[in-house]
Enzyme design. Structure first.
Site, short mmCIF file in Angstrom:
data_model
loop_
_atom_site.label_atom_id
_atom_site.label_comp_id
_atom_site.label_asym_id
_atom_site.label_seq_id
_atom_site.Cartn_x
_atom_site.Cartn_y
_atom_site.Cartn_z
N PRO A 2 -2.70 -0.57 -8.57
CA PRO A 2 -1.97 -2.43 -9.43
C PRO A 2 -1.41 -2.93 -8.56
O PRO A 2 -0.25 -2.06 -8.23
CB PRO A 2 -1.92 -1.52 -10.59
CG PRO A 2 -2.06 0.25 -11.14
CD PRO A 2 -2.30 0.33 -9.56
N GLU A 3 -1.36 -4.01 -8.52
CA GLU A 3 -0.34 -4.72 -8.13
C GLU A 3 -0.07 -5.81 -9.22
O GLU A 3 -0.13 -5.76 -10.69
CB GLU A 3 -1.15 -6.30 -7.16
CG GLU A 3 -0.95 -4.73 -5.65
CD GLU A 3 -2.21 -5.64 -4.50
OE1 GLU A 3 -2.12 -6.77 -4.84
OE2 GLU A 3 -2.57 -5.28 -3.57
N HIS A 90 -5.07 14.22 -16.54
CA HIS A 90 -4.26 13.42 -16.42
C HIS A 90 -3.26 12.56 -17.73
O HIS A 90 -3.11 11.71 -16.99
CB HIS A 90 -4.83 12.51 -15.15
CG HIS A 90 -5.42 13.40 -14.36
ND1 HIS A 90 -5.03 13.87 -13.38
CD2 HIS A 90 -6.54 13.58 -14.18
CE1 HIS A 90 -5.98 15.04 -12.82
NE2 HIS A 90 -6.28 14.43 -13.40
N ARG A 109 -3.56 10.93 -9.82
CA ARG A 109 -2.74 10.85 -8.75
C ARG A 109 -0.91 11.44 -8.84
O ARG A 109 -0.67 12.11 -8.27
CB ARG A 109 -3.02 9.73 -7.66
CG ARG A 109 -4.40 9.20 -7.41
CD ARG A 109 -4.27 8.56 -5.63
NE ARG A 109 -5.72 8.31 -5.64
CZ ARG A 109 -6.20 7.64 -5.23
NH1 ARG A 109 -5.07 7.00 -4.21
NH2 ARG A 109 -7.59 6.04 -4.97
N LYS A 150 12.71 -13.99 12.22
CA LYS A 150 11.64 -13.09 11.60
C LYS A 150 10.10 -13.07 12.66
O LYS A 150 10.03 -13.96 12.02
CB LYS A 150 11.77 -13.09 10.38
CG LYS A 150 12.56 -12.18 9.36
CD LYS A 150 13.23 -11.61 9.59
CE LYS A 150 14.40 -11.33 8.40
NZ LYS A 150 16.11 -12.65 8.43
#
Length: 270
Positions: A2-3, A90, A109, A150
């Site tokens: 998930p972002e 889970h 996980r 950078k």
């Protein structure tokens, strides 16, 4: 994983059910996630949820006693259940509310996290975060100044949370494509015009993803169990070998910063 859009969709989904509710109980079935769930998390018991915020990819549940900080990790999800069934293998944490509903945290996980900060204190994981990408603090001028000298690839640069939070792998590839910026270009080489296009597209892509309920590829589902529909909008991510929807050139895939990166060599010339 998930972002930011998926985390924001989760926040929007749970807020109407949790905000203003008293926490009747906290049931922790598995303490070993990415880090051990601290005992202090039980300090939520008996307190009213004042607000639910998002900072970067963290959800913050605020009470007078302190704040629970939740990270969904690779496969974590939150569901609000009116008649919760028996927990499965889970289902690691339940937040039991005074109205009888349960917010259930599921994480196959176990790379997610439940953390704690006392009232009036912050947490080290959040202290060093850069600006929110949908805020006015995130600007082309800010990014150009940060990118000075950078030499890291621009895709890696925009995924660094110290520069801007929450631009994960999917949305970095999509934003770079929309801005017509090659992902491998060193960050310092981008002009102010380049940054203006890229910052604009990051905001647009993230906003659209939130509206579509996020992106479901493998694990993510909204709090009502529905998938995120932004996957249908993806222009380059996961489309290696398929024709570009703009120019018909084949989408290419390359490892940048150990992350799979997708781009169109014609629309995004290096």
């Amino acid at each position: 994983m998930p972002e930011l859009p998926e985390v924001e969709v989760s926040r929007l989904g749970i807020t109407p059910h949790l905000e203003g509710q008293i926490i009747k109980n906290i049931v922790v079935r598995q303490r070993q996630l990415r880090w051990w769930i601290p005992e202090e998390i039980h300090g939520l018991h008996g307190h009213t949820i004042k607000s639910i915020r998002r900072r970067a990819k963290y959800l913050l549940i605020d009470t007078d006693a302190g704040t629970a900080i939740i990270h969904l990790g690779m496969s974590g999800s939150l569901r609000v259940l009116e008649h919760p069934p028996e927990p499965t293998k889970h289902d690691h944490v339940d937040l039991v509310l005074g109205n009888g509903k349960v917010m259930r945290y599921n994480d196959p996980r176990r790379f997610g996290a439940w953390l704690w900060s006392e009232a009036g204190e912050s947490h080290a994981l959040i202290d060093n975060c850069g600006p929110e990408p949908l805020s006015d603090d995130f600007s082309a001028q800010w990014m150009q100044e940060r990118a000075n000298n950078k030499r890291v690839a621009v895709k890696t640069f925009i995924m660094n949370n110290s520069h801007v939070v929450g631009v994960g792998n999917i949305y970095a590839s999509e934003s770079l494509f929309a801005a017509k910026v090659a992902p491998i270009i060193p960050a310092y080489k981008l002009s102010l015009d380049d940054w203006q296009r890229l910052v604009k597209e990051i905001k647009l892509v993230l906003h659209k993803a939130i509206q579509q309920g996020g992106t479901t590829l493998k694990d993510f589902a909204q709090t009502d169990g529905k998938p995120g529909y932004f996957a249908q909008e993806l222009q380059v991510y996961g489309r290696a070998g398929e024709p570009c929807r703009v120019c018909d050139e084949l989408i290419q895939q390359q490892k940048i910063g150990q992350r799979n990166t997708f781009f169109c060599p014609r629309c995004q010339p290096a």
